[in-house]
Design an enzyme around this catalytic site. Structure first.
Site, PDB file in Angstrom:
ATOM      1  N   PRO A 247     -27.898  27.924  14.080  1.00 27.82           N
ATOM      2  CG  PRO A 247     -25.774  28.585  13.349  1.00 27.82           C
ATOM      3  CD  PRO A 247     -27.082  28.061  12.854  1.00 27.82           C
ATOM      4  CG  ASP A 422     -28.983  32.131  11.031  1.00 21.92           C
ATOM      5  OD1 ASP A 422     -27.952  31.506  11.339  1.00 21.92           O
ATOM      6  OD2 ASP A 422     -29.689  31.843  10.041  1.00 21.92           O
ATOM      7  CG  HIS A 423     -23.157  32.904  15.556  1.00 22.54           C
ATOM      8  ND1 HIS A 423     -22.468  33.933  14.971  1.00 22.54           N
ATOM      9  CD2 HIS A 423     -22.591  32.723  16.776  1.00 22.54           C
ATOM     10  CE1 HIS A 423     -21.519  34.359  15.792  1.00 22.54           C
ATOM     11  NE2 HIS A 423     -21.581  33.647  16.894  1.00 22.54           N
ATOM     12  NE  ARG A 424     -27.788  29.193   9.369  1.00 18.17           N
ATOM     13  CZ  ARG A 424     -28.864  28.692   8.767  1.00 18.17           C
ATOM     14  NH1 ARG A 424     -28.766  27.561   8.081  1.00 18.17           N
ATOM     15  NH2 ARG A 424     -30.021  29.319   8.844  1.00 18.17           N
TER      16      ARG A 424
END
Length: 450
Positions: A247, A422-424
């Site tokens: 994401p 990387d939104h994780r």
């Protein structure tokens, strides 16, 4: 009994390869260290070394064969007796020491040896290795050997054990007939047995779960067909994986360049006698590296069950070559001098274009930077290169109306920089802090030299 020589895994992401060329034939005698074949992987064309002595009794896979899966038997070797009544075991897939092959003038551009390491939004991604990842552990506890019993180990495993002070007698072997191979030694602690590996079945990969794509319908227009190289297949796969599985969040800042450009000119005047000339990109590499140390929550890597935080900033730098993008890594860029970054970058870029980089020189970065300003691109969003957590996209510097420090409207040299996160692993607020730190360092460049 015949020894099976199997298709080796010459890179962490290799699942199959092309057996480009056999350098031995049936009936040939080989010894440890002899080059047996050239194998085109998803990253480069590598040489495959023998680790045992014996005679080639059968070539099972013809040269030029594509899509040979890792672990496939490619040849049979009649090994010499090791003194115990058994034939010398077959070399494990990871026992070879891959080395870049000398350039073959008969190969076309699609068979380039160096594959891109970075993932680019304009279609040039490739794989990256996990920096500092652990080697595979052996699958059984250390064996109990009788006094004086011979320890079976490959020559490469013995050399690595000697370098790392590992007691081979305490290491269990996962090779044929319990032979100790490279992975067993690398997974062992100094003077101790290798840890027991988990027996849990691996989760299915995204490729295994996804349906096979349908063949494209080619329009009835004059065209030519070009066979996809392993490099191009990897580019396509990694770009798709990154956009589907990671994401992305994009954050853009406008950065004033005037102080940085002035400092660059002053430094180059002093470095001229040493033959060093700093580029703007050299200073931006340094700024990103220092910003990552200032905002450590962005100098990370996401894995399914843990977050890896790095203690230094190794910056992967996108370099365009005639064959595609590749990303040499400037290690320890946060503490390196600007002259060191500049000198190394010029050397790495030149060798990248000549396809002479070693694998370790374009793998393992903790973050990436891609500068397309020289093409006049004002702003773009780069695709993250897993397993890295971010990539910084640099646009062109240009004269723009700008609110000056005294609040008046003037003209300044300004560029747009966009971070892909990387939104994780990285929250938006943390990404914003990194972009703010980068902006401050570029606009006050002496701070990055402190």
């Amino acid at each position: 009994m015949p020894i099976e020589i199997k298709m080796p895994a010459l890179s962490p992401t290799m699942e199959e390869g092309t057996l480009a060329k056999w350098l031995v034939k049936e009936g040939d005698e080989v010894k440890a260290g002899d080059i047996m074949a050239e194998i085109e992987t998803d990253k480069a064309t590598m040489e495959f070394e023998a680790v045992d002595e014996g005679r080639i009794t059968k070539i099972a896979v013809a040269e030029g064969t594509d899509g040979v899966k890792v672990g496939t038997v490619i040849a049979l070797l009649e090994g010499e007796d090791d003194g115990s009544g058994e034939s010398t075991p077959a070399p494990a897939a990871k026992e070879s020491e891959p080395r870049p092959s000398p350039e073959d003038p008969n190969k076309t551009g699609s068979e380039a040896k160096a594959a891109p390491e970075d993932v680019e939004d304009h279609g040039k991604p490739a794989d990256s290795q996990v920096a500092g990842s652990a080697a595979p552990a052996s699958g059984t506890p250390a064996p109990q050997r009788a006094a004086g019993e011979r320890v079976k180990a490959s020559p490469l495993a013995r050399r690595i054990a000697a370098e790392r002070n590992v007691d081979l007698a305490s290491v269990s072997g996962t090779g044929p007939n319990g032979r100790i191979v490279r992975a067993d030694v690398e997974g062992a602690k100094t003077g101790a047995a290798a840890p027991v590996a988990s027996t849990a079945a691996p989760a299915p990969t995204a490729e295994a779960a996804a349906p096979a794509p349908r063949p494209a319908t080619i329009p009835d227009v004059p065209h030519e067909l070009t066979k996809l190289s392993n490099m191009r297949k990897t580019i396509a796969r990694r770009l798709t994986e990154s956009k589907q599985q990671v994401p992305h969040i994009y954050l853009t800042v406008d950065v004033e360049l005037d102080k940085l450009l002035k400092l660059r000119g002053e430094l180059n005047a002093g470095l001229e006698a040493r033959g060093v000339k700093l580029s703007v990109n050299d200073l931006l590499i340094k700024a990103l590296a220092v910003a990552l140390i200032q905002v450590p929550k962005c100098n990370v890597m996401f894995t399914p069950d843990q977050l890896v935080s790095f203690g230094r900033a190794d910056i992967s730098v996108a370099v365009s070559t005639p064959e595609g993008l590749i990303t040499p890594v400037i290690t320890e860029a946060d503490t390196a001098s600007l002259s060191s970054i500049s000198t190394r970058m010029k050397d790495l870029a030149a060798r990248a274009r000549d396809k002479k980089l070693k694998p370790e020189e374009f793998t393992g970065g903790t973050a990436s930077i891609s500068n397309m300003g020289m093409f006049g691109i004002k702003q773009f969003e780069a695709v993250i290169n897993p397993p890295q957590g971010m990539i910084l996209a640099i646009g062109a510097g240009e004269k723009r109306p700008w609110v000056l420090k005294d609040g008046t409207l003037g003209v300044a040299s300004v560029m747009s920089a966009t971070g892909s996160f990387d939104h994780r692993a990285i929250d938006g607020a943390d990404g914003a802090q990194l972009m703010q730190a980068f902006k401050q360092l570029v606009e006050n460049p002496l701070a990055m030299l402190a």
